[in-house]
Structures are given as C-alpha cells and as structure tokens.
Scaffold this active site. Sequence first.
Site, PDB file in Angstrom:
ATOM      1  N   ASP A   1      40.492 -31.418  44.317  1.00 41.62           N
ATOM      2  CA  ASP A   1      40.852 -32.799  44.648  1.00 41.62           C
ATOM      3  C   ASP A   1      41.471 -33.484  43.436  1.00 41.62           C
ATOM      4  O   ASP A   1      41.291 -34.689  43.233  1.00 41.62           O
ATOM      5  CB  ASP A   1      39.656 -33.594  45.177  1.00 41.62           C
ATOM      6  CG  ASP A   1      40.101 -34.850  45.939  1.00 41.62           C
ATOM      7  OD1 ASP A   1      41.310 -34.979  46.219  1.00 41.62           O
ATOM      8  OD2 ASP A   1      39.242 -35.697  46.239  1.00 41.62           O
TER       9      ASP A   1
ATOM     10  N   LYS B   1      45.076 -32.132  58.002  1.00 40.78           N
ATOM     11  CA  LYS B   1      44.098 -32.973  57.302  1.00 40.78           C
ATOM     12  C   LYS B   1      43.917 -34.297  58.041  1.00 40.78           C
ATOM     13  O   LYS B   1      44.868 -35.058  58.206  1.00 40.78           O
ATOM     14  CB  LYS B   1      44.596 -33.233  55.875  1.00 40.78           C
ATOM     15  CG  LYS B   1      43.759 -34.199  55.063  1.00 40.78           C
ATOM     16  CD  LYS B   1      42.493 -33.572  54.538  1.00 40.78           C
ATOM     17  CE  LYS B   1      41.595 -34.579  53.819  1.00 40.78           C
ATOM     18  NZ  LYS B   1      42.076 -34.942  52.484  1.00 40.78           N
TER      19      LYS B   1
ATOM     20  N   HIS C   1      38.600 -35.687  55.656  1.00 42.44           N
ATOM     21  CA  HIS C   1      38.051 -36.619  54.659  1.00 42.44           C
ATOM     22  C   HIS C   1      36.921 -37.339  55.378  1.00 42.44           C
ATOM     23  O   HIS C   1      37.165 -38.278  56.135  1.00 42.44           O
ATOM     24  CB  HIS C   1      39.121 -37.604  54.163  1.00 42.44           C
ATOM     25  CG  HIS C   1      38.617 -38.528  53.097  1.00 42.44           C
ATOM     26  ND1 HIS C   1      39.105 -38.539  51.813  1.00 42.44           N
ATOM     27  CD2 HIS C   1      37.626 -39.453  53.110  1.00 42.44           C
ATOM     28  CE1 HIS C   1      38.444 -39.427  51.086  1.00 42.44           C
ATOM     29  NE2 HIS C   1      37.545 -40.007  51.860  1.00 42.44           N
TER      30      HIS C   1
ATOM     31  N   HIS D   1      46.241 -32.597  45.196  1.00 38.41           N
ATOM     32  CA  HIS D   1      47.289 -33.614  45.385  1.00 38.41           C
ATOM     33  C   HIS D   1      48.386 -33.366  44.369  1.00 38.41           C
ATOM     34  O   HIS D   1      48.138 -33.425  43.160  1.00 38.41           O
ATOM     35  CB  HIS D   1      46.711 -35.022  45.190  1.00 38.41           C
ATOM     36  CG  HIS D   1      45.672 -35.374  46.206  1.00 38.41           C
ATOM     37  ND1 HIS D   1      45.970 -36.014  47.388  1.00 38.41           N
ATOM     38  CD2 HIS D   1      44.334 -35.138  46.230  1.00 38.41           C
ATOM     39  CE1 HIS D   1      44.855 -36.172  48.094  1.00 38.41           C
ATOM     40  NE2 HIS D   1      43.843 -35.642  47.416  1.00 38.41           N
TER      41      HIS D   1
ATOM     42  N   HIS E   1      35.825 -32.157  49.878  1.00 39.30           N
ATOM     43  CA  HIS E   1      35.174 -32.782  48.712  1.00 39.30           C
ATOM     44  C   HIS E   1      33.798 -33.381  49.026  1.00 39.30           C
ATOM     45  O   HIS E   1      33.597 -34.576  48.904  1.00 39.30           O
ATOM     46  CB  HIS E   1      36.082 -33.827  48.049  1.00 39.30           C
ATOM     47  CG  HIS E   1      36.796 -34.756  49.010  1.00 39.30           C
ATOM     48  ND1 HIS E   1      36.148 -35.488  49.973  1.00 39.30           N
ATOM     49  CD2 HIS E   1      38.116 -35.052  49.126  1.00 39.30           C
ATOM     50  CE1 HIS E   1      37.038 -36.185  50.647  1.00 39.30           C
ATOM     51  NE2 HIS E   1      38.230 -35.947  50.158  1.00 39.30           N
TER      52      HIS E   1
ATOM     53  N   HIS F   1      42.044 -27.750  47.523  1.00 35.34           N
ATOM     54  CA  HIS F   1      42.299 -29.176  47.826  1.00 35.34           C
ATOM     55  C   HIS F   1      43.005 -29.792  46.616  1.00 35.34           C
ATOM     56  O   HIS F   1      42.391 -30.041  45.589  1.00 35.34           O
ATOM     57  CB  HIS F   1      40.971 -29.900  48.089  1.00 35.34           C
ATOM     58  CG  HIS F   1      41.140 -31.331  48.493  1.00 35.34           C
ATOM     59  ND1 HIS F   1      40.509 -31.869  49.593  1.00 35.34           N
ATOM     60  CD2 HIS F   1      41.849 -32.354  47.956  1.00 35.34           C
ATOM     61  CE1 HIS F   1      40.822 -33.143  49.713  1.00 35.34           C
ATOM     62  NE2 HIS F   1      41.630 -33.467  48.722  1.00 35.34           N
TER      63      HIS F   1
HETATM   64  O1  DOR Z   1      39.992 -40.278  44.893  1.00 40.62           O
HETATM   65  C1  DOR Z   1      40.791 -39.908  45.734  1.00 40.62           C
HETATM   66  N1  DOR Z   1      42.105 -39.859  45.465  1.00 40.62           N
HETATM   67  N2  DOR Z   1      40.358 -39.557  46.955  1.00 40.62           N
HETATM   68  C2  DOR Z   1      41.201 -39.283  47.962  1.00 40.62           C
HETATM   69  O2  DOR Z   1      40.753 -38.982  49.036  1.00 40.62           O
HETATM   70  C3  DOR Z   1      42.664 -39.401  47.770  1.00 40.62           C
HETATM   71  C4  DOR Z   1      43.012 -39.229  46.360  1.00 40.62           C
HETATM   72  C5  DOR Z   1      44.431 -39.640  46.063  1.00 40.62           C
HETATM   73  O3  DOR Z   1      45.333 -39.277  46.817  1.00 40.62           O
HETATM   74  O4  DOR Z   1      44.646 -40.314  45.046  1.00 40.62           O
HETATM   75 ZN    ZN Z   2      41.965 -35.438  48.159  1.00 41.67          ZN
END
Ligand code: DOR
Ligand code: ZN
Length: 337
Positions: free
Chosen positions: A238, A95, A132, A15, A166, A13
């Site tokens: 995450d 997702k 999520h 970003h 998460h 997971h």
């Molecule tokens: O804290 C988070 N940041 N939770 C999420 O689900 C998305 C993520 C983000 O994209 O910044």
């Molecule tokens: Zn995330």
Amino acid sequence: MAPFQLQSPLDMHLHLREGDLLSLVAPLSAHSFAGAVIMPNLVPPVDNAARLDAYRSAIDAAVGDAAFEPYMTLFFRPYTGDELEAMQSRIIGIKLYPAGVTTNSEAGVRALQEAEPTLGLMQELDIPLLVHGESTGFVMDREAEFMPVYEHLAQTFPRLRIVMEHITTRQAVAFLDRYANVFATVTLHHLLLTLDDVAGGPLAPHLFCKPIAKRPDDRDALLAAALSAHPNLMFGSDSAPHPRHSKECAGCAAGVFTAPIALPMLVELFDKHDALHNLQAFVSGNARRIYRLTPAPKAVSFVKEATVVPSQYGTVVPFGAGRTVAWRLLDAGQPPV
Ligand code: DOR
Ligand code: ZN
C-alpha cells in the site's frame, strides 16, 4: 555470511500514480519487486478499457527495461458481462472502494445492493474482488464495522475470491480462518506501527494513512499472522506516495511511501523474529497460489549490513527516513561484500 535471497518478490497492493510521480516511483518498485498489483484510484478512476490500456502503457514506459509485471486492476463500478469479458485478460482483479472512505474514492460504491449483479458476474468469470474494507464510522472502528460486509460477500458469493486489502485489526486476522474464499494483504507499516506512532507524540504526517494504524494488540495479531506466513495472507505495501507539501501541511493526505525500502525492512523484521524462513511465502508464494500467478524469475539478494534510509526520494519522504536498517538490498549483479 551468505546473502539472503528472495525469489520474485511481489507487492500485492501498490499505488504508482501518474505523471512525474509515476516516473519517480515506478522504477523504485521495479528495482526490487518482480511485480505488483496496481491500484486504480486515479482521477478519473481506471474504469474502462481505454484508461486501463493507457495506464498500463505509461507504467511500462516508466519502468523501462526492468523485469517488472504490473498486475492491473479496474476501479469497481457496475460493469456488464461484455465489458468484463473484454477486459478480463488484462486485469488481475477489480478494486472496490466504498464511496468517500479514502483518497480518490468519491466514485466508489454507495449501496452494496447495486454492486451485486457485477459481483455475480465476477464470480462466474473468476475475477478476484479486492476491497478497501472500511465503514464511514468512528475512525478506529471502521475496519471492524466492515466485517459484516465481508461476511455477507463471502456467503453470497462463495466462489468469488475476496481480498481484504491492507488489514489492520485482530478481527480481520481472525476472519481469515473463517472462509476459504477470503484472503488479505497487509502492509509493512501496519506490522510495525500503532496509533501512538502516528499521533501519540508530535504528529507524524508521513505515518498517516487509511486505514489508520490501530492498537498494540491489533499490530501484534497482524505481525503473528505475517511471521507465520498465514496461507491466506500476502504482502501488499500500500505504498502511497504524496509529495512532501501534501503531507507536511494542514489537511495532510493519507498514504505511507514504503516501496523502495519495504523489502530490506521486511528482511530485518523477519530476521529479528527468527522467521526469515517464512518470508518467501509471505512476499511471493502465497500470492502466486491465491492469484495463480507465475512471475518472471527475479532473484533479489540482501546482506546484513547497516544502511540508512534516504531522507527523500525526489519530492517524497519515505517511511523510516533517516533510520538505520540492518539489511541492505544488493543491486542486481553486485557481488556480496
Ligand atoms: O492511505 C491511503 N492512501 N489509503 C488508501 O486507501 C489510498 C492511499 C492513496 O491513494 O493515497
Ligand atoms: Zn491502497
């Protein structure tokens, strides 16, 4: 002491963002992981073939020559069977974000009934569903309140692989033992933090994320499941980078940036609890089995040697900035000291 080695660690997971942030963070993940599941919550979301292919190409360009497989995801919306069949070979899953629960989730799902035809198609095509799982209720209860939705999904679609992303609560850990088609990811920071670390003293914006860190008993349940490499649990960082000015301000963005230091910190944590023998399953083996993956071979070595977490990577402050970690990642080709 011989280095400790992990084979093809995976971040289930992640970003990676776009533009300058992508260029900054993608090489950091590619340095230590063999692959990662890439989140689709961009603006606009990754929810069509053109956007999917363009994002994949941008990631490949940012990663350069490193051996790193981006396992792409689509942002959930109602899809037709033709659309799914056309994109299936290019994605690892889809997702689902409930609308408005986190960063860039405004285009998410408002009524679950409207999602069900697509979920049925995903079950038939064997495309995993990543979720999520938070309600829009009181912030500490959002994940626990979402459990009935997971239950409904697991029962209605018994052949759909459902990944609770998460997880942060002991309720979610207990739920892992209830359905054979339900799996989960857990982050490094949720294995270490409680709400006290975020807001119990001076507010710690770099520890603020969604879902928010919970109570000590929740953290302990997550940690026990990870240390024992629960077969349905996978590591997913995450890691969610935001530039420093978006964190150190009123209206702080949610997200903790852990990618570059996640593995040494996991080695430190598992070592501290005499559980290093379970780390390979937690950071790779379980994910390979659950998602049926064969990542490229990539051996990553660590030595027990104190190292300080950088205060910043470019514009982004990492988790544990300035902290000393007991283990150090050896660069590829670098002999152990
Ligand atoms: O804290 C988070 N940041 N939770 C999420 O689900 C998305 C993520 C983000 O994209 O910044
Ligand atoms: Zn995330």
